[in-house]
Design a protein around this motif. Sequence first.
Motif, PDB file in Angstrom:
ATOM      1  N   LEU A  79       0.849  -1.187   0.000  1.00  0.00           N
ATOM      2  CA  LEU A  79       0.000   0.000   0.000  1.00  0.00           C
ATOM      3  C   LEU A  79       0.882   1.233   0.000  1.00  0.00           C
ATOM      4  CD1 LEU A  79      -2.897   1.226   0.326  1.00  0.00           C
ATOM      5  CD2 LEU A  79      -2.410   1.287   2.763  1.00  0.00           C
ATOM      6  N   GLN A  80       0.626   2.147  -0.923  1.00  0.00           N
ATOM      7  CA  GLN A  80       1.395   3.389  -0.969  1.00  0.00           C
ATOM      8  C   GLN A  80       0.719   4.499  -0.169  1.00  0.00           C
ATOM      9  OE1 GLN A  80       2.622   4.809  -4.831  1.00  0.00           O
ATOM     10  NE2 GLN A  80       2.700   2.745  -5.647  1.00  0.00           N
ATOM     11  N   SER A  81      -0.576   4.731  -0.440  1.00  0.00           N
ATOM     12  CA  SER A  81      -1.252   5.851   0.215  1.00  0.00           C
ATOM     13  C   SER A  81      -2.756   5.780   0.003  1.00  0.00           C
ATOM     14  CB  SER A  81      -0.739   7.179  -0.360  1.00  0.00           C
ATOM     15  OG  SER A  81      -1.057   7.256  -1.741  1.00  0.00           O
ATOM     16  N   VAL A  82      -3.468   6.594   0.785  1.00  0.00           N
ATOM     17  CA  VAL A  82      -4.896   6.800   0.566  1.00  0.00           C
ATOM     18  C   VAL A  82      -5.000   8.000  -0.367  1.00  0.00           C
ATOM     19  CG1 VAL A  82      -7.112   7.376   1.620  1.00  0.00           C
ATOM     20  CG2 VAL A  82      -5.492   5.915   2.844  1.00  0.00           C
ATOM     21  N   THR A 106      -3.824   3.246   9.366  1.00  0.00           N
ATOM     22  CA  THR A 106      -3.039   2.456  10.318  1.00  0.00           C
ATOM     23  C   THR A 106      -2.811   1.066   9.751  1.00  0.00           C
ATOM     24  OG1 THR A 106      -5.023   1.748  11.500  1.00  0.00           O
ATOM     25  CG2 THR A 106      -3.909   3.708  12.328  1.00  0.00           C
ATOM     26  N   THR A 107      -1.780   0.394  10.242  1.00  0.00           N
ATOM     27  CA  THR A 107      -1.432  -0.949   9.819  1.00  0.00           C
ATOM     28  C   THR A 107      -1.920  -1.943  10.856  1.00  0.00           C
ATOM     29  OG1 THR A 107       0.540  -0.094   8.744  1.00  0.00           O
ATOM     30  CG2 THR A 107       0.472  -2.455   9.138  1.00  0.00           C
ATOM     31  N   SER A 108      -2.604  -2.983  10.363  1.00  0.00           N
ATOM     32  CA  SER A 108      -3.084  -4.035  11.264  1.00  0.00           C
ATOM     33  C   SER A 108      -2.336  -5.344  11.054  1.00  0.00           C
ATOM     34  CB  SER A 108      -4.581  -4.267  11.040  1.00  0.00           C
ATOM     35  OG  SER A 108      -5.293  -3.081  11.242  1.00  0.00           O
ATOM     36  N   GLY A 109      -1.454  -5.402  10.074  1.00  0.00           N
ATOM     37  CA  GLY A 109      -0.691  -6.596   9.742  1.00  0.00           C
ATOM     38  C   GLY A 109       0.074  -6.344   8.462  1.00  0.00           C
ATOM     39  N   PRO A 110       0.789  -7.343   7.956  1.00  0.00           N
ATOM     40  CA  PRO A 110       1.607  -7.129   6.757  1.00  0.00           C
ATOM     41  C   PRO A 110       0.798  -6.767   5.509  1.00  0.00           C
ATOM     42  CG  PRO A 110       1.702  -9.432   7.464  1.00  0.00           C
ATOM     43  CD  PRO A 110       0.909  -8.695   8.485  1.00  0.00           C
ATOM     44  N   LYS A 111      -0.461  -7.211   5.435  1.00  0.00           N
ATOM     45  CA  LYS A 111      -1.303  -6.911   4.282  1.00  0.00           C
ATOM     46  C   LYS A 111      -2.607  -6.235   4.679  1.00  0.00           C
ATOM     47  CE  LYS A 111      -2.161 -10.242   1.364  1.00  0.00           C
ATOM     48  NZ  LYS A 111      -2.314 -11.520   0.655  1.00  0.00           N
ATOM     49  N   VAL A 112      -2.829  -6.036   5.956  1.00  0.00           N
ATOM     50  CA  VAL A 112      -4.119  -5.528   6.437  1.00  0.00           C
ATOM     51  C   VAL A 112      -3.946  -4.105   6.960  1.00  0.00           C
ATOM     52  CG1 VAL A 112      -6.042  -5.915   8.021  1.00  0.00           C
ATOM     53  CG2 VAL A 112      -4.814  -7.870   7.049  1.00  0.00           C
ATOM     54  N   PHE A 113      -4.793  -3.224   6.458  1.00  0.00           N
ATOM     55  CA  PHE A 113      -4.752  -1.818   6.843  1.00  0.00           C
ATOM     56  C   PHE A 113      -6.139  -1.384   7.293  1.00  0.00           C
ATOM     57  CE2 PHE A 113      -1.425  -2.589   3.831  1.00  0.00           C
ATOM     58  CZ  PHE A 113      -0.344  -1.915   4.363  1.00  0.00           C
ATOM     59  N   THR A 132     -16.868   5.865  -1.211  1.00  0.00           N
ATOM     60  CA  THR A 132     -15.819   5.392  -2.113  1.00  0.00           C
ATOM     61  C   THR A 132     -14.465   5.753  -1.516  1.00  0.00           C
ATOM     62  OG1 THR A 132     -17.219   5.705  -4.059  1.00  0.00           O
ATOM     63  CG2 THR A 132     -14.855   5.558  -4.446  1.00  0.00           C
ATOM     64  N   VAL A 133     -13.616   4.748  -1.352  1.00  0.00           N
ATOM     65  CA  VAL A 133     -12.257   4.958  -0.853  1.00  0.00           C
ATOM     66  C   VAL A 133     -11.302   4.516  -1.953  1.00  0.00           C
ATOM     67  CG1 VAL A 133     -10.557   4.299   0.897  1.00  0.00           C
ATOM     68  CG2 VAL A 133     -12.964   4.580   1.535  1.00  0.00           C
ATOM     69  N   ILE A 134     -10.366   5.392  -2.295  1.00  0.00           N
ATOM     70  CA  ILE A 134      -9.376   5.069  -3.332  1.00  0.00           C
ATOM     71  C   ILE A 134      -8.002   5.052  -2.684  1.00  0.00           C
ATOM     72  CG2 ILE A 134      -8.388   5.725  -5.559  1.00  0.00           C
ATOM     73  CD1 ILE A 134     -11.036   7.306  -6.038  1.00  0.00           C
ATOM     74  N   VAL A 135      -7.303   3.916  -2.829  1.00  0.00           N
ATOM     75  CA  VAL A 135      -5.939   3.787  -2.309  1.00  0.00           C
ATOM     76  C   VAL A 135      -5.004   3.408  -3.448  1.00  0.00           C
ATOM     77  CG1 VAL A 135      -6.646   3.191   0.048  1.00  0.00           C
ATOM     78  CG2 VAL A 135      -6.279   1.381  -1.605  1.00  0.00           C
ATOM     79  N   LYS A 136      -3.771   3.849  -3.354  1.00  0.00           N
ATOM     80  CA  LYS A 136      -2.747   3.524  -4.342  1.00  0.00           C
ATOM     81  C   LYS A 136      -1.985   2.309  -3.832  1.00  0.00           C
ATOM     82  CE  LYS A 136      -1.577   6.238  -7.196  1.00  0.00           C
ATOM     83  NZ  LYS A 136      -2.246   6.304  -8.485  1.00  0.00           N
ATOM     84  N   VAL A 137      -1.969   1.222  -4.635  1.00  0.00           N
ATOM     85  CA  VAL A 137      -1.268  -0.003  -4.268  1.00  0.00           C
ATOM     86  C   VAL A 137      -0.217  -0.324  -5.333  1.00  0.00           C
ATOM     87  CG1 VAL A 137      -3.224  -0.965  -2.970  1.00  0.00           C
ATOM     88  CG2 VAL A 137      -2.991  -1.487  -5.399  1.00  0.00           C
ATOM     89  N   GLY A 138       0.654  -1.250  -5.023  1.00  0.00           N
ATOM     90  CA  GLY A 138       1.684  -1.659  -5.971  1.00  0.00           C
ATOM     91  C   GLY A 138       2.963  -0.877  -5.776  1.00  0.00           C
ATOM     92  N   ASN A 139       3.849  -1.009  -6.746  1.00  0.00           N
ATOM     93  CA  ASN A 139       5.159  -0.363  -6.680  1.00  0.00           C
ATOM     94  C   ASN A 139       5.169   0.918  -7.497  1.00  0.00           C
ATOM     95  OD1 ASN A 139       6.797  -2.453  -5.221  1.00  0.00           O
ATOM     96  ND2 ASN A 139       6.001  -3.685  -6.882  1.00  0.00           N
ATOM     97  N   ALA A 140       5.678   1.976  -6.922  1.00  0.00           N
ATOM     98  CA  ALA A 140       5.802   3.252  -7.624  1.00  0.00           C
ATOM     99  C   ALA A 140       6.834   3.109  -8.745  1.00  0.00           C
ATOM    100  CB  ALA A 140       6.225   4.338  -6.645  1.00  0.00           C
ATOM    101  N   ALA A 141       6.836   4.054  -9.645  1.00  0.00           N
ATOM    102  CA  ALA A 141       7.763   4.041 -10.778  1.00  0.00           C
ATOM    103  C   ALA A 141       9.200   3.871 -10.299  1.00  0.00           C
ATOM    104  CB  ALA A 141       7.631   5.331 -11.573  1.00  0.00           C
ATOM    105  N   GLY A 142       9.879   2.905 -10.868  1.00  0.00           N
ATOM    106  CA  GLY A 142      11.276   2.661 -10.538  1.00  0.00           C
ATOM    107  C   GLY A 142      11.512   1.987  -9.199  1.00  0.00           C
TER     108      GLY A 142
END
Length: 184
Positions: A79-82, A106-113, A132-142
């Motif tokens: 997870l990058q950001s909300v 907040t973080t609740s575990g390695p994959k749970v927020f 509607t909640v939009i979060v940015k996931v994955g790896n940023a450029a580079g």
Amino acid sequence: MVTDVQFEPGEVEVVSLARAKKHLRLEASFTEEDDLIESYISAAIEASENFIGGHILEKDMTIKMNAFDSPLVFEAFPLQSVTAVKYYALGSEVLTEMLPGNYILTTSGPKVFSIRFKESVPQTAERFDAVTVIVKVGNAAGKTPKAVQQAILLQVGDMYERREDRTEVIATAAMSLLRPYKKY
């Protein structure tokens, strides 16, 4: 209650066509199979995401709910950001964006927020997409780890060289490269 989750891929390229062709030892001027190689890259990324249980490509994850959950708990990795929290207020047909200072991630575990709201949440209209909640996931450029990129290239090479179906391979070098990024 969550009613829908959608993903919108970003523009970040994990492995370029030029890099895949170099890995396959193909001349850059050889373009007859570019569409095929690009489909192998996409398939390798998808297979890698399935293996690690997370996202490699940067994308927007849109979570729709019929009302606010407080806290709102969801799985995403990495997870990058909300990006935004939007809602239809009771009696309104206009989508309103909540100010970022009104919630905390907040973080609740390695994959749970979870997103916790600092104040009481507004009442929402009765509709399946009231929030509607939009979060940015994955790896940023580079920012995609080199081992993940190499695992994708190995899978592309395997698909390119073996164009037929075969029995599932138990362990591969690509899996070994991806294993440290797997979240259980």
